[in-house]
Design a protein around this motif. Structure first.
Motif, PDB file in Angstrom:
ATOM      1  N   ARG A   1       0.840  -1.196   0.000  1.00 43.50           N
ATOM      2  CA  ARG A   1       0.000   0.000   0.000  1.00 43.50           C
ATOM      3  C   ARG A   1       0.875   1.246   0.000  1.00 43.50           C
ATOM      4  NH1 ARG A   1      -2.666  -0.384   6.087  1.00 43.50           N
ATOM      5  NH2 ARG A   1      -0.772   0.172   7.271  1.00 43.50           N
ATOM      6  N   GLN A   2       0.288   2.317  -0.507  1.00 42.89           N
ATOM      7  CA  GLN A   2       0.983   3.592  -0.542  1.00 42.89           C
ATOM      8  C   GLN A   2       0.024   4.684  -0.110  1.00 42.89           C
ATOM      9  OE1 GLN A   2       3.015   4.424  -4.225  1.00 42.89           O
ATOM     10  NE2 GLN A   2       4.279   5.988  -3.280  1.00 42.89           N
ATOM     11  N   GLY A   3       0.289   5.226   1.067  1.00 40.14           N
ATOM     12  CA  GLY A   3      -0.529   6.311   1.587  1.00 40.14           C
ATOM     13  C   GLY A   3      -0.073   7.642   1.043  1.00 40.14           C
ATOM     14  N   PRO A   4      -0.878   8.694   1.261  1.00 39.54           N
ATOM     15  CA  PRO A   4      -0.536  10.029   0.756  1.00 39.54           C
ATOM     16  C   PRO A   4       0.812  10.494   1.299  1.00 39.54           C
ATOM     17  CG  PRO A   4      -2.795   9.959   1.557  1.00 39.54           C
ATOM     18  CD  PRO A   4      -2.167   8.670   1.970  1.00 39.54           C
ATOM     19  N   GLY A   5       1.725  10.839   0.392  1.00 41.23           N
ATOM     20  CA  GLY A   5       3.021  11.335   0.800  1.00 41.23           C
ATOM     21  C   GLY A   5       3.946  10.300   1.392  1.00 41.23           C
ATOM     22  N   LYS A   6       3.605   9.029   1.247  1.00 37.54           N
ATOM     23  CA  LYS A   6       4.422   7.969   1.836  1.00 37.54           C
ATOM     24  C   LYS A   6       4.988   7.049   0.761  1.00 37.54           C
ATOM     25  CE  LYS A   6       1.711   7.810   6.108  1.00 37.54           C
ATOM     26  NZ  LYS A   6       0.913   6.934   7.012  1.00 37.54           N
ATOM     27  N   GLU A   7       5.992   6.286   1.157  1.00 37.36           N
ATOM     28  CA  GLU A   7       6.519   5.273   0.256  1.00 37.36           C
ATOM     29  C   GLU A   7       5.610   4.047   0.259  1.00 37.36           C
ATOM     30  OE1 GLU A   7      11.314   6.274   0.629  1.00 37.36           O
ATOM     31  OE2 GLU A   7      10.531   4.334   1.258  1.00 37.36           O
ATOM     32  N   ARG A   8       5.709   3.275  -0.802  1.00 36.17           N
ATOM     33  CA  ARG A   8       4.951   2.036  -0.881  1.00 36.17           C
ATOM     34  C   ARG A   8       5.502   1.062   0.167  1.00 36.17           C
ATOM     35  NH1 ARG A   8       3.435  -0.141  -6.789  1.00 36.17           N
ATOM     36  NH2 ARG A   8       3.102   2.105  -6.902  1.00 36.17           N
ATOM     37  N   GLU A   9       4.594   0.447   0.918  1.00 34.03           N
ATOM     38  CA  GLU A   9       5.022  -0.427   1.993  1.00 34.03           C
ATOM     39  C   GLU A   9       4.371  -1.794   1.913  1.00 34.03           C
ATOM     40  OE1 GLU A   9       3.901   1.192   5.794  1.00 34.03           O
ATOM     41  OE2 GLU A   9       1.755   1.061   5.373  1.00 34.03           O
ATOM     42  N   PHE A  10       5.083  -2.768   2.450  1.00 34.11           N
ATOM     43  CA  PHE A  10       4.596  -4.141   2.495  1.00 34.11           C
ATOM     44  C   PHE A  10       3.407  -4.260   3.444  1.00 34.11           C
ATOM     45  CE2 PHE A  10       4.684  -8.663   2.721  1.00 34.11           C
ATOM     46  CZ  PHE A  10       4.564  -9.010   4.051  1.00 34.11           C
TER      47      PHE A  10
ATOM     48  N   ALA B   1       9.833 -12.443  -0.178  1.00 33.07           N
ATOM     49  CA  ALA B   1      10.071 -11.043  -0.537  1.00 33.07           C
ATOM     50  C   ALA B   1       9.174 -10.102   0.256  1.00 33.07           C
ATOM     51  CB  ALA B   1       9.854 -10.846  -2.028  1.00 33.07           C
ATOM     52  N   ARG B   2       9.778  -9.041   0.790  1.00 36.47           N
ATOM     53  CA  ARG B   2       9.042  -8.020   1.516  1.00 36.47           C
ATOM     54  C   ARG B   2       9.266  -6.641   0.915  1.00 36.47           C
ATOM     55  NH1 ARG B   2       7.790 -12.182   2.891  1.00 36.47           N
ATOM     56  NH2 ARG B   2       7.522 -13.115   4.974  1.00 36.47           N
ATOM     57  N   ARG B   3      10.168  -6.522  -0.015  1.00 36.08           N
ATOM     58  CA  ARG B   3      10.476  -5.237  -0.626  1.00 36.08           C
ATOM     59  C   ARG B   3       9.870  -5.189  -2.033  1.00 36.08           C
ATOM     60  NH1 ARG B   3      14.581  -2.632   2.233  1.00 36.08           N
ATOM     61  NH2 ARG B   3      14.612  -3.543   4.334  1.00 36.08           N
ATOM     62  N   THR B   4       9.570  -3.986  -2.496  1.00 35.28           N
ATOM     63  CA  THR B   4       8.917  -3.834  -3.790  1.00 35.28           C
ATOM     64  C   THR B   4       9.753  -4.403  -4.926  1.00 35.28           C
ATOM     65  OG1 THR B   4       9.817  -1.607  -4.005  1.00 35.28           O
ATOM     66  CG2 THR B   4       7.613  -1.812  -3.056  1.00 35.28           C
TER      67      THR B   4
ATOM     68  N   ALA C   1       3.091  -9.839  -7.890  1.00 39.42           N
ATOM     69  CA  ALA C   1       3.411 -11.249  -8.080  1.00 39.42           C
ATOM     70  C   ALA C   1       4.913 -11.465  -8.111  1.00 39.42           C
ATOM     71  CB  ALA C   1       2.783 -11.762  -9.371  1.00 39.42           C
ATOM     72  N   ASP C   2       5.343 -12.509  -7.421  1.00 37.92           N
ATOM     73  CA  ASP C   2       6.759 -12.883  -7.344  1.00 37.92           C
ATOM     74  C   ASP C   2       6.919 -14.296  -7.890  1.00 37.92           C
ATOM     75  OD1 ASP C   2       9.052 -13.406  -4.534  1.00 37.92           O
ATOM     76  OD2 ASP C   2       9.354 -13.464  -6.701  1.00 37.92           O
ATOM     77  N   PRO C   3       7.626 -14.454  -9.013  1.00 37.73           N
ATOM     78  CA  PRO C   3       7.793 -15.798  -9.589  1.00 37.73           C
ATOM     79  C   PRO C   3       8.475 -16.784  -8.643  1.00 37.73           C
ATOM     80  CG  PRO C   3       8.377 -14.120 -11.194  1.00 37.73           C
ATOM     81  CD  PRO C   3       8.192 -13.414  -9.872  1.00 37.73           C
TER      82      PRO C   3
END
Length: 125
Positions: A38-47, A106-109, A98-100
């Motif tokens: 998810r990515q909140g307003p003004g935030k980085e995408r997070e697991f 994996a926890r990072r984008t 999706a991660d092959p």
């Protein structure tokens, strides 16, 4: 390769629930680990959460543990995220990925080469 389309987002009051879905096309869905970010307003995408290819391994961010549940239906090529007890701080665009490598580590984008377009979740106080 796999294409991903999220749905189920919307506006909900604090304490409410939503279920997100992620429909996958392609033959390899059942072999992929799947994640929600998810990515909140003004935030980085997070697991947020991850599930391995078979569904017998799941993990969650501490911020959603006990409130969100990830699941998958490989026969329907669909990933789900049941979100209960929603809080205003859960407001974000939610993405499935999706991660092959199907193990679910994996926890990072950068561990996910395939992404959906996102669905907006807004929680009002």
């Amino acid at each position: 390769q796999v294409q991903l389309v999220e749905s189920g987002g919307g506006l909900v009051q604090a304490g409410g629930s939503l279920r997100l879905s992620c429909a996958a096309s392609g033959r390899s869905f059942s072999s992929y680990a799947m994640g929600w970010f998810r990515q909140g307003p003004g935030k980085e995408r997070e697991f947020v959460s991850v599930i391995n290819w078979s569904g017998d391994y799941r993990d969650y961010a501490d911020s959603v543990k006990g409130r969100f549940t990830i699941s998958r239906d490989n026969a329907k090529n669909t990933l789900y995220l049941q979100m209960n007890s929603l809080r205003p701080e859960d407001t974000a665009i939610y993405y499935c990925a999706a991660d092959p490598d199907g193990l679910g580590y994996a926890r990072r984008t950068y561990g996910y080469p395939y992404w959906g377009q996102g669905t907006q979740v807004t929680v009002s106080s």
